[in-house]
Write an enzyme that holds these catalytic residues in place. Structure first.
Site, short mmCIF file in Angstrom:
data_model
loop_
_atom_site.label_atom_id
_atom_site.label_comp_id
_atom_site.label_asym_id
_atom_site.label_seq_id
_atom_site.Cartn_x
_atom_site.Cartn_y
_atom_site.Cartn_z
N GLU A 120 14.24 -15.78 -16.42
CA GLU A 120 13.41 -15.81 -17.62
C GLU A 120 13.04 -14.39 -18.06
O GLU A 120 12.80 -13.52 -17.22
CB GLU A 120 12.16 -16.64 -17.36
CG GLU A 120 12.52 -18.09 -17.07
CD GLU A 120 11.33 -19.04 -17.05
OE1 GLU A 120 11.38 -20.04 -17.77
OE2 GLU A 120 10.37 -18.76 -16.33
N CYS A 133 9.21 -8.28 -21.19
CA CYS A 133 8.94 -8.42 -19.76
C CYS A 133 10.24 -8.88 -19.10
O CYS A 133 10.73 -9.98 -19.35
CB CYS A 133 7.81 -9.46 -19.61
SG CYS A 133 7.37 -9.75 -17.91
N CYS A 140 12.03 -14.63 -5.89
CA CYS A 140 11.43 -13.48 -5.21
C CYS A 140 11.35 -13.79 -3.72
O CYS A 140 11.03 -14.91 -3.35
CB CYS A 140 10.03 -13.22 -5.77
SG CYS A 140 9.31 -11.66 -5.21
N CYS A 144 3.55 -14.07 -2.72
CA CYS A 144 2.15 -13.90 -3.12
C CYS A 144 1.61 -15.30 -3.43
O CYS A 144 2.26 -16.07 -4.15
CB CYS A 144 2.06 -12.98 -4.32
SG CYS A 144 2.80 -11.37 -3.96
N CYS A 147 1.32 -16.80 -7.10
CA CYS A 147 2.41 -16.55 -8.05
C CYS A 147 3.47 -17.64 -7.97
O CYS A 147 3.98 -17.96 -6.89
CB CYS A 147 3.04 -15.19 -7.74
SG CYS A 147 4.50 -14.84 -8.74
N GLY A 205 10.69 -11.46 -9.74
CA GLY A 205 11.22 -10.60 -8.69
C GLY A 205 10.42 -9.34 -8.44
O GLY A 205 9.56 -8.94 -9.23
N GLU A 206 10.72 -8.72 -7.31
CA GLU A 206 10.08 -7.47 -6.92
C GLU A 206 11.09 -6.34 -7.21
O GLU A 206 12.07 -6.18 -6.49
CB GLU A 206 9.70 -7.53 -5.43
CG GLU A 206 9.29 -6.22 -4.81
CD GLU A 206 8.26 -5.43 -5.62
OE1 GLU A 206 7.17 -5.94 -5.86
OE2 GLU A 206 8.57 -4.27 -6.00
N SER A 237 6.32 -2.59 -12.26
CA SER A 237 5.20 -3.14 -11.48
C SER A 237 5.70 -3.53 -10.09
O SER A 237 6.72 -4.19 -9.95
CB SER A 237 4.65 -4.39 -12.19
OG SER A 237 3.68 -5.02 -11.37
N SER A 259 0.35 -4.08 -8.21
CA SER A 259 -0.34 -5.38 -8.13
C SER A 259 -1.32 -5.32 -6.96
O SER A 259 -0.98 -5.63 -5.83
CB SER A 259 0.69 -6.48 -7.89
OG SER A 259 1.50 -6.61 -9.02
N LEU A 260 -2.54 -4.93 -7.26
CA LEU A 260 -3.51 -4.68 -6.18
C LEU A 260 -4.18 -5.99 -5.74
O LEU A 260 -4.03 -6.42 -4.60
CB LEU A 260 -4.55 -3.67 -6.66
CG LEU A 260 -5.41 -3.07 -5.56
CD1 LEU A 260 -4.58 -2.18 -4.65
CD2 LEU A 260 -6.57 -2.28 -6.15
N HIS A 261 -4.91 -6.60 -6.63
CA HIS A 261 -5.48 -7.95 -6.47
C HIS A 261 -6.55 -8.13 -5.39
O HIS A 261 -7.21 -9.16 -5.36
CB HIS A 261 -4.39 -9.00 -6.27
CG HIS A 261 -3.32 -8.96 -7.32
ND1 HIS A 261 -3.59 -8.81 -8.65
CD2 HIS A 261 -1.96 -9.04 -7.23
CE1 HIS A 261 -2.46 -8.82 -9.34
NE2 HIS A 261 -1.45 -8.94 -8.50
N CYS A 379 1.93 -14.26 -17.11
CA CYS A 379 2.14 -13.58 -15.82
C CYS A 379 2.14 -14.60 -14.70
O CYS A 379 1.21 -15.41 -14.59
CB CYS A 379 0.99 -12.64 -15.50
SG CYS A 379 0.75 -11.34 -16.63
N1 SAH Z 1 6.83 -8.49 -8.39
C1 SAH Z 1 6.16 -7.53 -9.16
C2 SAH Z 1 6.31 -7.72 -10.67
C3 SAH Z 1 6.20 -9.13 -11.23
S1 SAH Z 1 4.67 -9.94 -11.31
C4 SAH Z 1 4.69 -7.46 -8.80
O1 SAH Z 1 4.24 -8.33 -8.09
O2 SAH Z 1 4.05 -6.50 -9.21
C5 SAH Z 1 3.73 -9.31 -12.68
C6 SAH Z 1 2.21 -9.41 -12.45
O3 SAH Z 1 1.70 -10.75 -12.58
C7 SAH Z 1 1.83 -8.97 -11.05
O4 SAH Z 1 0.69 -8.15 -11.08
C8 SAH Z 1 1.51 -10.29 -10.39
O5 SAH Z 1 0.72 -10.11 -9.25
C9 SAH Z 1 0.83 -11.04 -11.50
N2 SAH Z 1 0.75 -12.49 -11.28
C10 SAH Z 1 1.50 -13.25 -10.47
N3 SAH Z 1 1.10 -14.54 -10.53
C11 SAH Z 1 0.08 -14.61 -11.42
C12 SAH Z 1 -0.71 -15.67 -11.95
N4 SAH Z 1 -0.49 -16.92 -11.59
N5 SAH Z 1 -1.67 -15.36 -12.85
C13 SAH Z 1 -1.84 -14.08 -13.27
N6 SAH Z 1 -1.10 -13.03 -12.82
C14 SAH Z 1 -0.15 -13.28 -11.91
FE1 SF4 Z 2 7.11 -11.68 -6.12
FE2 SF4 Z 2 5.49 -10.22 -7.74
FE3 SF4 Z 2 5.27 -12.92 -7.62
FE4 SF4 Z 2 4.50 -11.41 -5.54
S1 SF4 Z 2 3.60 -11.42 -7.61
S2 SF4 Z 2 5.75 -13.31 -5.43
S3 SF4 Z 2 6.03 -9.78 -5.59
S4 SF4 Z 2 7.05 -11.77 -8.36
#
Ligand code: SAH
Ligand code: SF4
Length: 399
Positions: A120, A133, A140, A144, A147, A205-206, A237, A259-261, A379
């Site tokens: 996508e 994007c 992936c 996480c 996600c 993906g990462e 990212s 992606s700190l979180h 996201c």
């Molecule tokens: N894999 C990479 C890039 C893709 S994710 C990464 O993790 O950085 C893009 C962003 O969306 C990341 O910051 C991810 O943590 C965030 N994300 C993932 N799942 C989400 C969700 N359900 N709601 C909001 N943001 C989310």
């Molecule tokens: Fe993969 Fe990024 Fe989703 Fe984590 S947030 S599972 S690294 S796509």
């Protein structure tokens, strides 16, 4: 940069090419080398490679027949040896907020026995910019917990050509190549000559687990004689693949988002499990020393707002403390739910209280408005149906 990372990619060696080779994703030097292989002299190869580059990336040509500055006989030879790939569009959806999502299917013309994969790509138009994007992998390997993509097992890394093809196809659909027609549904930014002004590697993906292909693709996307996207308008990212952060700055030179979180290792271990391998201290040190980082080129820290998990005032204060000596922007992302997700988005007044603390510490901390939720384009909501093949089936496809 090549580092032996212990990644459990199911990366079967790809069989030798059997069909025409896709030129999208090859560097100009590689194209010249391939032209040498079909009999052109070194000088001609270099000249023709520049012409092809211009046709492919400036004009958006997909057919060698269009290339009027190349003799007919040579055009026929090129058409036999090469293709200029575009993915198949499985679907194109437009959200009621103008966000557009494509499901692209890739078949590798050079490896016709490999099964196709689907990814996508999302286009987010705003009044003053249009952001694409882009995905770097099918699924992936990381998991996480908030996600959706993380629930899809990785099928494989995308090639540099497949990463770029998302940009090329989106530009084509949005009328961004010369002579193109803008769509009438959905938005495009006002007063911009291009519909796509920015790229974020924030799709499926990462990206730093597919470093070489991402690097190739982004260097081509930012090439001044081709697509010419400014490196300051390309953001990669990462969830925190620390060994590849320095090379991202020194070899690609794009903007970095992390992606700190979470602000504590125990929580981040759960939300972003790669933290167990590279904990916060190492991640923040890599940010502090990111090549090119400055107040004018800040690192973006993404922080998903999860109700009662990471959204307290104390978390906000700790966030400010952790980022104290890093040129940083903070992006608060309301959690986007997906079927089966175990989290809830923080309440709006909690997000505001959190943002207030961060703002008072001197950070602009925009709350990212969720876009395209109605078409599952926000996201963390991306996921395709492509599943990892069992080894037996994969081997059967390789025959
Ligand atoms: N894999 C990479 C890039 C893709 S994710 C990464 O993790 O950085 C893009 C962003 O969306 C990341 O910051 C991810 O943590 C965030 N994300 C993932 N799942 C989400 C969700 N359900 N709601 C909001 N943001 C989310
Ligand atoms: Fe993969 Fe990024 Fe989703 Fe984590 S947030 S599972 S690294 S796509």
């Amino acid at each position: 940069m090549s580092l032996a990372l212990n990644i459990d990619h199911d990366m079967a060696p790809r069989p030798k090419p059997q069909g025409p080779l896709d030129l999208v994703g090859l560097s100009k030097k590689d194209i010249a080398a391939r032209l040498g292989e079909i009999g052109l002299s070194e000088r001609d190869s270099r000249m023709r490679a520049s012409q092809l580059w211009n046709w492919i990336y400036v004009n958006g040509a997909t057919d060698f027949g269009q290339m009027t500055n190349i003799a007919k006989g040579l055009r026929a030879d090129l058409a036999e040896a090469f293709t200029i790939g575009r993915p198949e569009i499985v679907s194109e959806q437009v959200s009621n907020d103008g966000t557009r999502k494509w499901l692209f299917r890739f078949r590798d013309p050079a490896h016709p026995h490999m099964p196709p994969v689907e990814v996508e790509t999302v286009y987010i138009p705003e009044s003053d910019r249009g952001t694409l994007c882009v995905s770097s992998q099918v699924g992936c390997t990381l998991t996480c917990s908030f996600c959706h993509t993380g629930t899809q097992k990785l099928v494989r890394n995308l090639t540099a050509g497949e990463i770029l093809a998302q940009v090329m196809m989106a530009r084509e659909r949005l009328g961004d190549f010369p002579g193109g027609v803008r769509p009438t549904d959905g938005l495009v930014p006002h007063g911009e000559s291009r519909a796509i002004t920015n790229i974020v590697m924030m799709g499926m993906g990462e990206p730093l687990y597919n470093y070489e292909n991402v690097k190739k693709a982004l260097l081509i996307a930012s090439d001044g004689e081709g697509l010419s996207l400014s490196k300051r308008r390309i953001t990669l990212s990462t969830s925190g693949v620390v060994p590849f952060i320095e090379p991202t700055g020194s070899e690609i030179g794009v903007m970095l988002a992390i992606s700190l979180h979470a602000v504590r290792n125990d929580l981040r271990d759960v939300l972003v499990p790669i933290n167990k391998k590279w904990p916060l201290e190492e991640l923040l040190e890599a940010c502090r020393t990111y090549p090119g980082v400055s107040n004018a080129k800040r690192i973006t820290f993404e922080y998903v707002m999860l109700k009662d998990i990471n959204d307290s005032d104390a978390d906000a204060r700790e966030l400010v403390r952790l980022l104290a000596n890093i040129p940083a922007k903070i992006n608060l992302i309301p959690f986007n739910p997906w079927p089966g997700s175990n989290y809830v988005c923080s309440d709006w007044d909690r997000i505001e209280a959190f943002a207030d603390i961060v703002n008072r510490a001197g950070y602009a901390s925009p709350v990212r408005t969720p876009r395209g939720r109605d078409i599952f384009a926000a996201c963390g909501q991306l996921k395709s149906e492509t599943e990892r093949l069992k080894k037996k089936d994969r081997d059967a496809f390789m025959l």
